[in-house]
Design a protein around this motif. Structure first.
Motif, short mmCIF file in Angstrom:
data_model
loop_
_atom_site.label_atom_id
_atom_site.label_comp_id
_atom_site.label_asym_id
_atom_site.label_seq_id
_atom_site.Cartn_x
_atom_site.Cartn_y
_atom_site.Cartn_z
N HIS A 53 0.73 -1.02 0.14
CA HIS A 53 0.09 -0.12 0.01
C HIS A 53 0.78 1.17 0.19
N GLU B 118 -6.70 1.61 7.20
CA GLU B 118 -5.47 0.64 6.87
C GLU B 118 -5.96 -0.62 7.68
N VAL C 267 -9.20 -2.14 6.09
CA VAL C 267 -8.91 -2.72 4.80
C VAL C 267 -8.45 -4.23 5.22
N HIS C 268 -7.56 -4.32 6.10
CA HIS C 268 -7.00 -5.50 6.26
C HIS C 268 -8.13 -6.50 7.17
N SER D 150 -11.29 -6.30 6.85
CA SER D 150 -12.21 -6.78 5.67
C SER D 150 -11.38 -8.08 4.62
#
Length: 496
Positions: free
Chosen positions: A65, A231, A234-235, A237
């Motif tokens: 990322h 962040e 995102v991780h 999910s």
């Protein structure tokens, strides 16, 4: 004979990760001549590892990322604006040179007869050496198939392979069947688990020793660092999408297998990280990726006499002023050396340090002037507050040594067991961690205590010995062949 550069650079940057790369690019854009030294052949450091060109990876950015920020820095570095990139240079010490300069000593070339010494003089130093993983040992952690959490991610990013499995079969249109448990403590675990799962591995569990509710004690740090929350979402999910279970306040307390990893024991922990009786659960797996946070790599700076501080999670970091300068005039530091805080903070600190160095050395003003400096300092303060909260949330509990059996290796290099260390304190009268080291050889191997230093110090303290002093000074930050040392010129007796 050593290779030497006659005219000093304005700035030598040690480390080409996010902090060092940002510092080198910014310094060059302010008119300074810059030597950028790094052990790797490519810029990016541990965070922005990229596959070898021979692997012909189609989309290496998919494993990262903030790739756009790195791509911009790399493009500016390659534009030939005053930066000399000295790739494959392993810096082992820095000394005072003549005329108020610094002499950066490195080794370059292939292992063995091809290695040769290099001396790079510079008027100022920026230390951006990053960090390495902290490991807390447990029974079975030396079995093949146990790797560091960051090491697992490095294998994937640079070699496109999965620990205990090999090349992801997803590249051939099929999902890999290997099972990798991710364990330890710290936000790196979420990133590692999501990237391994995306590459095709089956991740039975992410085992986090701390509790995420500890972050709630720092509401201001959370509120002012929304990107960190993004962040995490995102991780999280990604883990939900791949069916990965998160086990908080738990730890892998044993690894089982004949010749390699076959299963792990996961135990619930109390608030001091002691295993709760009756909570053990066995999980079958092919590999274990484990790490308990990161430790700043500050050996070079400590050798120069730079002051250190103890962070909230018990590691040692450099003391820095408002412009990233250490306690030694002429030496600046950025990134994880000042405390682990992530790539975005590292880039901010590298840029801030470079602007301060340019001002000290008389470089030309940058395009944004003092307003840019103020914004960088505000950003650094905001992100440092989150880094401190993160360190406090994931600090190891005092009870983790109860995981260890007497025959558990603590120092892998010298094969020193927990029982041997306890004997040095309880029976041989060692009253400090240094004496434990002398009596047992723990920490005297190839890694020089990077793998076992924290564990040895904790075990010594648990027995009543004083912990190791922060930032132990050593003459060598990297292993150096005797042939290379023998080829060095004798020191100048008139040089300070």
């Amino acid at each position: 004979m050593p290779v030497s550069v006659s005219e000093p650079y304005d700035l030598a940057v040690i480390g080409a990760g996010p902090a060092g790369l940002a510092g080198a690019v910014t310094a060059a854009e302010h008119g300074l001549t810059v030597a950028l030294l790094d052990a790797s052949d490519q810029v990016g450091g541990q965070f922005y590892r990229t596959p070898d060109p021979e692997l012909r990876a189609a989309r290496p950015e998919a494993l990262h990322h903030d790739w756009a920020a790195f791509a911009d820095l790399r493009a500016r570095q390659r534009s030939g604006n005053g930066i000399t990139h000295l790739a494959g240079h392993r810096v082992w010490t820095v000394t005072r040179g003549g005329g108020g300069t610094w002499a950066v000593h490195a080794v370059t070339g292939a292992d063995g007869a091809g290695e040769r010494p290099v001396c790079v003089p510079a008027r100022a130093l920026l230390v951006a050496t990053g960090s390495y993983e902290r490991q807390l040992p447990f029974p079975g952690w030396t079995l093949p198939g146990v790797v560091g959490a960051g090491g697992a991610q490095a294998m994937l990013k640079s070699g496109l392979v999965l620990p205990g499995i090999g090349a992801p079969s997803a590249r051939a249109g099929r999902r890999a069947r290997g099972r990798i448990v991710v364990a330890g403590s710290g936000p790196l675990l979420l990133a590692v688990a999501s990237s391994l799962a995306a590459a095709g591995a089956k991740v039975p569990a992410v085992v986090e020793a701390a509790g995420y509710l500890r972050y709630a004690r720092h509401p201001r740090a959370l509120a002012t660092n929304a990107h960190k929350m993004v962040e995490a979402v995102v991780h999280g999910s990604a883990l939900l999408r791949h069916g990965v279970r998160l086990r908080a306040r738990s730890a892998v307390t044993a690894v089982h297998g004949t010749g390699r990893v076959e299963a792990v024991t996961v135990s619930r922990l109390d608030r001091d990280w002691r295993p709760v009786p009756g909570t053990d659960r066995r999980i079958a797996c092919d590999a274990l990726a484990v790490g308990h946070g990161l430790t700043p790599q500050i050996e070079l700076a400590v050798t120069l006499g730079c002051a250190t501080r103890t962070t909230a999670d018990g590691t040692s970091a450099l003391v820095l002023d408002g412009f990233q300068e250490t306690s030694v005039p002429g030496v600046w530091a950025a990134g994880e050396t000042g405390g682990v805080g992530g790539a975005r903070l590292a880039r901010v600190e590298g840029e801030l340090a470079a602007i301060a160095i340019a001002a000290r050395l008389g470089g030309r003003p940058g395009p944004a002037g003092s307003g840019r400096v103020a914004r960088l300092r505000r950003a650094r303060s905001r992100m440092r507050s989150f880094a401190d909260a993160m360190a406090a949330a994931h600090a190891p509990g005092s009870g983790w040594p109860t995981w260890l059996a007497g025959d558990t290796d603590v120092c892998r290099c010298e094969e020193v067991t927990a029982g041997t260390i306890r004997e040095a304190v309880d029976d041989l009268g060692a009253r400090d961690a240094r004496t434990v080291k002398l009596l047992t050889r723990a920490g005297m191997g190839w890694c020089q205590g990077r793998m076992c230093g924290s564990a040895v110090s904790c075990l010594a303290a648990a027995g009543g010995a004083a912990p190791a002093p922060p930032g132990e000074r050593r003459p060598f930050a990297e292993p150096v062949p005797l042939g290379v040392l023998a080829s060095l010129d004798p020191p100048d007796e008139d040089r300070p």
